[in-house]
Structure formats: C-alpha cells, structure tokens
Design a protein around this motif. Structure first.
Motif, PDB file in Angstrom:
ATOM      1  N   ASP A  73       0.771  -1.172  -0.071  1.00 45.27           N
ATOM      2  CA  ASP A  73      -0.029   0.021   0.020  1.00 45.27           C
ATOM      3  C   ASP A  73       0.880   1.132  -0.093  1.00 45.27           C
ATOM      4  O   ASP A  73       1.954   1.288   0.794  1.00 45.27           O
ATOM      5  N   ALA A  74       0.380   2.360  -0.695  1.00 44.02           N
ATOM      6  CA  ALA A  74       1.186   3.436  -0.953  1.00 44.02           C
ATOM      7  C   ALA A  74       1.402   4.249   0.612  1.00 44.02           C
ATOM      8  O   ALA A  74       2.481   4.904   0.556  1.00 44.02           O
ATOM      9  N   THR A  75       0.256   4.005   1.469  1.00 43.89           N
ATOM     10  CA  THR A  75       0.431   4.922   2.586  1.00 43.89           C
ATOM     11  C   THR A  75       1.261   4.125   3.619  1.00 43.89           C
ATOM     12  O   THR A  75       1.497   4.662   4.691  1.00 43.89           O
ATOM     13  N   ASN A  76       1.523   2.846   3.315  1.00 51.60           N
ATOM     14  CA  ASN A  76       2.385   2.201   4.361  1.00 51.60           C
ATOM     15  C   ASN A  76       3.432   1.182   3.777  1.00 51.60           C
ATOM     16  O   ASN A  76       3.260   0.030   3.910  1.00 51.60           O
ATOM     17  N   LEU A  77       4.484   1.739   3.082  1.00 54.16           N
ATOM     18  CA  LEU A  77       5.571   1.170   2.302  1.00 54.16           C
ATOM     19  C   LEU A  77       6.164   0.219   3.489  1.00 54.16           C
ATOM     20  O   LEU A  77       6.645   0.835   4.530  1.00 54.16           O
ATOM     21  N   PRO A  78       6.963  -1.030   3.024  1.00 52.92           N
ATOM     22  CA  PRO A  78       7.652  -1.779   4.018  1.00 52.92           C
ATOM     23  C   PRO A  78       8.978  -1.357   4.299  1.00 52.92           C
ATOM     24  O   PRO A  78       9.651  -2.444   4.486  1.00 52.92           O
ATOM     25  N   PHE A  79       9.378  -0.111   4.326  1.00 54.46           N
ATOM     26  CA  PHE A  79      10.883   0.156   4.583  1.00 54.46           C
ATOM     27  C   PHE A  79      10.791   1.546   5.026  1.00 54.46           C
ATOM     28  O   PHE A  79      10.006   2.362   5.030  1.00 54.46           O
ATOM     29  N   GLN A  80      11.704   1.863   6.213  1.00 52.64           N
ATOM     30  CA  GLN A  80      11.817   3.189   6.809  1.00 52.64           C
ATOM     31  C   GLN A  80      13.227   3.763   6.673  1.00 52.64           C
ATOM     32  O   GLN A  80      13.515   4.866   7.040  1.00 52.64           O
ATOM     33  N   THR A  81      14.224   2.762   5.964  1.00 51.73           N
ATOM     34  CA  THR A  81      15.631   3.148   6.002  1.00 51.73           C
ATOM     35  C   THR A  81      16.067   3.256   4.511  1.00 51.73           C
ATOM     36  O   THR A  81      15.941   2.157   3.915  1.00 51.73           O
ATOM     37  N   ILE A  82      16.752   4.279   3.922  1.00 49.67           N
ATOM     38  CA  ILE A  82      17.184   4.230   2.661  1.00 49.67           C
ATOM     39  C   ILE A  82      18.470   4.705   2.509  1.00 49.67           C
ATOM     40  O   ILE A  82      18.970   5.488   3.446  1.00 49.67           O
TER      41      ILE A  82
END
Length: 868
Positions: free
Chosen positions: A130-139
C-alpha cells in the motif's frame, strides 16, 4: 540498572512494558466485588476504590503504537550539502520528504511518488503493498545522488529518481560489505572519523584515503594494502580475552550477544546476517587511523585474569546450558587492563606503547591530531578522580603532559577532545568551577581562555567551523524562567566571545547543524507542548520555515491528555526539583487518589521527561485510578551543577528517597485529591533498587506502602566494577597499611558504611612511583542488610538471564527477606535479560497494574489462574 551512563531513552526503553489488547480483563469482569479478605476503603471518604480497566485498556501499548506518529524529523543529508531527507508518519500514512533549504524558506516535496513505488514494488515482489504504508523506513542514497536503495524481505531494490523506476538487485552476498557507491556514513548527518562507515557485515576498517584497511581474525590483526593486494599479519600474540578481535561462534557467545543486544529473532534479514557473521571469521576491529593514513592506534583490553560470572539458560534445548563470561566487580584486584598499541605502515608488526602511570588505569579518546607521528590520548586512574591528557611521539616513545584534571569527593567524566582546526587550539571540558564548561587550550597545552562561562551546563559540541573558528554548543539551565533540563544550542566564537542563543523558546530543543553550518534543524517541545520541527538560520537562529508538527489527532480521539509539569523544593527546602504528573482521563477533583512514584536514581540520568512524550506505561497506569508522578532529586542528573550531580557520591541507596517523599508531600499539600495514606513506588534496574530501599529503610518504609521492584541492583558489591566505583567511590590504600589494619582488627571498607568506612588504613595518593604498591577498598551498603525492616507489600522481579544486573542481587534480597520471616512477592522471567521482551514485557505490565490495583485500591479480583 541502566549503567555505563546510558541516556534516559535507554531507561524509558527498559520501562516500556508492553500491554497488548488480548488477554486484558474487560470492564464487565471488573465490576465484581472484592472478596472479604481484600483491603477495601470506605466510599464515604470519596476515595477511588475500583480500578478502571476499561480506560486503562484503551491506552495499552499495542493500541497506542499504531497511532503515536512521528515526533521529530531526523535530517539525513546528501553528502556534505545542506539538502536533506527524512521519513514522516501521520494519519495519512508514511512518506519520505526531500527538503532543499534557502534563506527565504526553501522547498519541500515528496522524495518519490509512493503510489508509483508501491505499484512497482508489488510487481517485482509479487506481494501487495500500500502506498500509505510502504514496508521500509531506511534508505541509502547512491553517492551520485541519482537514486537510493533499500531492503524489503532481504531483497535489495534500487530507485532511480529521474525515471521513477524501481529494479531488484536480488539478495546480497552473505558476509559482503556494503556497496562502495552507497552513501552510508553521512546518513545521520553526524561527524565521523576517517575511513568507510562501520557496518555489521563490513570487516574492513579503512584508512581515510581508502588505500589500506585492517581487519581481525583469530584474535590477531591483519593489514591490507589495497593497491598491492597484500595481506600482512601484524600481530601474533592474540589469545582469548587478550585479543584484537575474534568472532566466537559458540552457543555461549551467541546467547550472551543476543542478551546484550536485548532482542532476538528480528526477522529474516537479521538471521541471515547472523549466519553470515558466523561463517566469515573476519571482523572489523576498533582502530583509529591517522589523518595521513600512515599509522593505526588500538586500545587493547586484557581480561585474562578477570574472574568469570555465570548464568544458566534453563530453557535451552535439549538441556539447560551454562553461560559463562568475564565480569569485574568493585574492589577486585584483577580487573580489565587497557594498553595502547600502534602500527606504522612499513613496519613488520604492531607495537605496544608504554603510557602507564596508575594501576588499573583506563585509556580513552585515542586520536592522531595531525599526522601519524604523534598520538594523543586521555588516561584516567581507577578511582576516576584524576585525568591526564598526553601526547606520545611514536618514533621515540617519549610522552608529554598537555594537561591534567583532578577532583575530590566526586568522579570525573571527560568529554571527547575537539580541535578548532587541524593543528590548532583544542577544547577541553571541565567542571572545575562546579559547572560543566569548555576551555580553550593551545595545541601544545596551556589554558588560553574559557570558551563558555556562567552557572549553567554545557554538555556537548554540535559543530565546529575550522575556517571561522566558531563553535556550536548545546547546554541547559541558562535561559531564565525555563525548566533547567531544557536543552538549547548556542554559537560562540573560538575566543569565547559572542555567545548567541540559536533556538529561543521555552521548550526542550533537539537541534542539528547542517554540514555547511548555514542551517539548523530544530525540533522543540515540552511535556505539555507537542513537538514542532522548524528550519533556522545557523548564524542568527531566525526561523526560516516550519517543516512538520506531530499529529495527535488519533490520540486525541481516545481522550489523551498530556502530563502536567510541576516544580517543588527538595528536602533541603532550597533546591528546585522538576517533575510530571499523570492523572486519569476521567479525573474527579472531589475524589482522593492513591499516588504512585516512578523512580530511577541516576546519576547518569534523572527519571524526568523533559520533552514531549506519551510515556505509555505511566499514562496507562494512571487510568486505573492513580496519580502517577515522576520527579527529580539531588544527585540524579549530570545536566546541572557538579554539586547537584554528585550529591549522592558514596551513597547510592538513601540520598534520593528524602527528595521523593518531600516532593509527594508538597504535591499533596497543594492538591486535596492526593491521598498520602496510599503511596506506591516502582522502577526498573536502578529504579528497582531504589524501590526496594524505599520499602526497607526507615522512615520511608512507613511512607511507601506498595513497591514493584524490577531487576534491581540491590547489592552493588556484585555489580559492574567501573560503574560502582565511579558512583560509590573507592579508597586507594597501600597494601602495607591495609595489612596492618587487618592485623589490628579493622576492616578496610567495612559493611554498612560508605566506601572504605571503618578502615584504619590511610588513603594514599597515586602517582607514577606508587602504582604497584596500592590496593582498592570498597564496601557498599546493600538492600538485603535492611530486610528486617520491610513493611507494606513488596514485589521483586528479575529475568534469570540478566547479564547486566545479575539476578543474584534479587535472589540475595529474597533470601534475606525469607530469613527475616517477611512476606513478599517474587517473579522470575525465564530466559529474559535485563530488559523484558515480548510476552514477558506484556505480562509484567499486567502484573504491575494488578499489584497496585489490589494493594492501593483494594480491587482484588484474582479468583483463579486465568488472566481475564
């Protein structure tokens, strides 16, 4: 205890006892009457009698986790530019933002289109996202800043910014270091040392110019010249416990490492990484490179004579397993030794450097200020009351004293040395005036001037501009009319002039200076004021634009109310103390409520939240029908004067209780709804120790009626040597005088007194001619000595695999209570370390709430084993 001077966030982490929605008692189940044996208070007294489980369940950790949104931006800069990105989550979902600053406000936009990202990620992974809850927080940005990479389910992906396209890179090679084209060392925006950034999987510690690196294997050190491809073994005497680095894959080591980290089984990626680590025996050593890449320095720890400590993992399969590890305790003769070793490129092997002055000294802050010819370091004596800053010429081995600092009746805690420019003046932090300040010293020693002055605390350097010789410092207690722990950032010239406040406003500020120093990213809040993140001018502090504000909408829908800050006087009637109060959301001022104090004695941090925090465990506990309080005490915080911080030096058991009691009594005098006949206390680690002491030590054992003591260090004689001696003090006595005292019937450091009390041996000064002729005496009063004084209801809790505060401390106190014929409650969490995890965290929070509901509210409903 949260030791080794950990920050308050680690104490809050240990306290964050999760309370899930399943298995929680429902409101209708709580309407039943208490049995006759329960303690029931007359309704005519308008006292709260029944625990409000409906309200408490509403604010459980599981319920709040999903609706407590991002509080502060964490700027991550692109290279050395001021352009930064951050991740933000609110009721509309999670998104990455890119911000390009300018003096007129700058531009903020989405880093990428989340809908396009979700669509392409779904296509590549064949899993719906889902666009509102992508499965990553670190890039991690590419060094060319044309794209970034991230990991989902152990698969690496790369997003190209210009084309808005995603491609899969597959699973990384096990044990492989991070790709060289990824910008990892700058993601946090902080200053770093020379060489590539450290990662768990990268065994290479690179030189600043990347021409060489070192790694460790089988206890020894290896040097690799990148151009030549040569690998040279530069040490040969490495052995277990006297090592340059070694990966031990035994089950004993694996379990201890898991306990120290506080978490296990964090997903496939962590498991894969652990497997990779076990297969590749090379690891990254902690070495310091010189700026010219010609020399390497290394502090080597010798623990071969340190005694072992033991735990038993009773849950291990197929049979219980013994865990064995090195552990030093206060006053022991054989403690960890630290040595300085160096390697100079072109030489055959690493060599030791003799910098010994004091017995059992510690080496800190090793660095090369200019080149690989001279190394500098701080050495500290074992009592931690004397410090030298020295320079060593590696060609001759000669050392030069640059400065020394000595204190009595307290312990020193140096901060990292910083230079105004390469080869220029350096900044030294000292509390010699009674307040923490930085001082300017010439490169070769000799104080020039104070960088900061006044009766406030300067606690760190955020940034230095080597060109303009300006310094950005952080501190507390300077701004009138504010709570003394609120942090601000200031700019000051390198000669001590022109001190300028850059983040004004009555709030606690967390500020980051951008790489060019043109901008400051400031998030400010108070316990009663939600966080706001703004961009400021780095020279004037002028607000340029607001970036974000914490979304409280879903919390407010639940009826959330912030805690109320307050101030009172300490037991001396003079010293100001600060705290916060949580009330039930259905608070009724005509009723009288029990009060519960959450405590932690410090002294590395005080149990008082300064900035905004939901503080779920305290918030939830209050909803049962309690007034919950956290308040400071003399001796609790290093963010005030030295006299305040070290008030309890030598007595970590008693000094905080007078202030806690006085603070609660003052609140009760102000507010008729506080019932002083029903006072509870609880805490974890050091707070567990202080809780038990409150229930055992007169007159506090009459004041506090109920105590919940988690993982307490009830006997600091079997706790960590460094921390215990740092806070309790240790006597330095000659072995001859100590033997004479023993023959005369006196005991150095007798039981029941301060460190060294009752000793006929005289304390001697340590110097370079006397470091072999002394011993260290200490005897710390314990809670189990007070077991016969127990009153009220006390619960002792521990994990049986606590390798920080050994469960032996709790067991010894339980033994003493049994011998004193005292009734108490006792919980042991199987397989748990110092911080309780998973189901045990949930269970502990539930038991804590039930314990106070039963003994302070008379709400006794436990009729069988089922938790409803």
């Amino acid at each position: 205890m949260t030791f080794h001077r950990r920050r308050l966030d680690h104490v809050a982490g240990a306290l964050a006892l999760l309370a899930g929605s399943t298995g929680i008692v429902h409101a209708q189940a709580m309407t039943q009457s208490a049995p006759p044996t329960a303690r029931v208070v007359a309704q005519s007294d308008a006292r709260v009698n029944s625990a409000n489980w409906t309200l408490a369940n509403r604010f459980g950790a599981a319920a709040l986790r999903s609706i407590t949104y991002t509080q502060a931006i964490q700027p991550r800069f692109l290279g050395q530019s001021d352009t930064m990105f951050y991740n933000w989550r609110d009721r509309n979902g999670s998104r990455f933002m890119l911000y390009v600053p300018s003096a007129t406000g700058g531009s903020k936009r989405l880093l990428f289109d989340p809908s396009k990202m979700a669509e392409q990620l779904t296509l590549l992974s064949r899993k719906p996202y889902d666009a509102t809850n992508l499965p990553f927080q670190t890039i991690y940005f590419l060094r060319n800043h044309k794209g970034f990479r991230f990991t989902v389910d152990t698969v690496r992906y790369e997003w190209t910014l210009a084309t808005e396209t995603l491609k899969s890179l597959g699973r990384p090679v096990r044990g492989a270091p991070p790709p060289a084209d990824e910008e990892r060392e700058t993601q946090g925006g902080g200053a770093g040392g020379g060489g590539a950034a450290a990662t768990n999987r990268d065994y290479r510690n690179f030189s600043p110019d990347s021409s060489a690196f070192v790694f460790a294997r089988d206890h020894n050190l290896f040097f690799v010249d990148v151009a030549k491809g040569d690998t040279t073994k530069i040490s040969t005497d490495g052995v277990e416990h006297y090592t340059f680095g070694f990966r031990d894959t035994t089950e004993n080591r694996r379990q201890l490492n898991a306990l120290s980290g506080g978490q296990q089984n964090q997903g496939e990626d962590s498991e894969e990484q652990e497997e990779a680590n076990s297969r590749d025996m090379r690891i990254r050593p902690t070495v310091v490179w010189s700026p010219d890449a010609k020399s390497v320095a290394f502090v080597r720890r010798d623990q071969r004579k340190v005694k072992d400590l033991f735990l038993v993992n009773v849950l291990a399969q197929p049979r219980p397993a013994l865990l064995q590890y090195k552990y030093t305790m206060p006053g022991e003769e054989n403690v960890t030794q630290t040595e300085l070793w160096v390697y100079r490129r072109g030489e055959a092997a690493i060599k030791p450097v003799n910098v010994r002055k004091w017995k059992d000294q510690t080496l800190l802050d090793v660095h090369f200020p200019v080149s690989g010819d001279k190394v500098r370091l701080v050495r500290r004596d074992r009592p931690q009351r004397a410090i030298d800053f020295i320079e060593v010429d590696l060609a001759t081995g000669a050392s030069k004293m640059l400065l020394s600092d000595v204190i009595e009746g307290a312990a020193l805690e140096p901060k990292p040395i910083r230079y105004l420019k390469k080869g220029g003046d350096f900044l030294w932090w000292s509390q010699k005036t009674g307040w923490g300040m930085f001082y300017v010293y010439g490169f070769d020693g000799g104080e020039k001037m104070p960088l900061t002055t006044g009766q406030w605390n300067v606690d760190g350097i955020a940034k230095i501009d080597s060109t303009t010789q300006q310094v950005w410092v952080t501190g507390q207690g300077r701004e009138p009319g504010e709570q003394l722990y609120q942090t601000h950032i200031y700019r000051v010239n390198g000669n001590g002039t022109g001190l300028t406040l850059l983040d004004p406003g009555n709030a606690h500020h967390t500020s980051t200076v951008s790489p060019t120093k043109r901008y400051i990213y400031d998030t400010h809040s108070r316990m009663d004021v939600p966080p706001v993140s703004v961009v400021r001018d780095g020279l004037t502090g002028r607000v340029i634009t607001k970036l974000e504000e914490m979304d409280l909408s879903k919390l407010n829908e639940l009826g959330f109310k912030v805690a109320t800050p307050f101030s009172v006087k300490a037991a001396d009637g003079i010293t100001e103390l600060f705290g916060n109060v949580w009330k039930p959301i259905d608070f009724d001022s005509t009723k009288r409520y029990p009060v519960i104090a959450y405590v932690y004695p410090g002294p590395q941090t005080e149990a008082v939240t300064t900035g905004f925090s939901v503080r779920q465990p305290l918030l939830q506990l209050a909803q049962l029908g309690f007034i919950v309080v956290e308040v400071g005490h003399r001796g609790g915080s290093p963010q005030r004067s030295l006299a305040y911080h070290r008030f309890g030096y030598g007595n970590m058991r008693d000094y905080a209780l007078a202030d806690k009691k006085s603070a609660i009594e003052q609140l009760a005098a102000r507010h008729a709804y506080i019932d002083l006949d029903r006072v509870g206390i609880f805490g974890h680690s050091g707070g567990g120790f202080l809780t038990a002491a409150a229930m055992l030590l007169p007159p506090y054992n009459d004041f506090f009626k109920v105590g919940w003591s988690e993982s307490g260090n009830h006997d600091n004689n079997i706790y960590n040597q460094n921390w215990s001696e740092w806070n309790h003090g240790v006597r330095v006595v000659s072995k001859e005088d100590s033997a004479r005292a023993a023959r005369g019937g006196a005991t150095a450091g007798s039981r029941g007194g301060p460190a060294g009390a009752g000793s006929a041996a005289r304390e001697v000064a340590q110097d370079s001619t006397n470091y072999d002729g002394v011993r260290f005496d200490i005897r710390i009063p314990t809670n189990d000595e007070l077991a016969g004084n127990l009153k009220g209801n006390l619960a002792l809790i521990t994990g049986d695999l606590d390798n920080n505060v050994h469960p032996g401390g709790t067991i010894k106190l339980a033994n003493a209570l049994m011998r004193a014929n005292k009734r108490f409650d006792y919980f042991v969490y199987p397989g748990e370390p110092h911080g309780y995890r998973g189901i045990y965290s949930t269970y502990n929070q539930r038991m804590l709430m039930e314990y106070f509901a039963e003994h302070l509210l008379g709400d006794y409903y436990r009729s069988n084993a089922e938790i409803r």
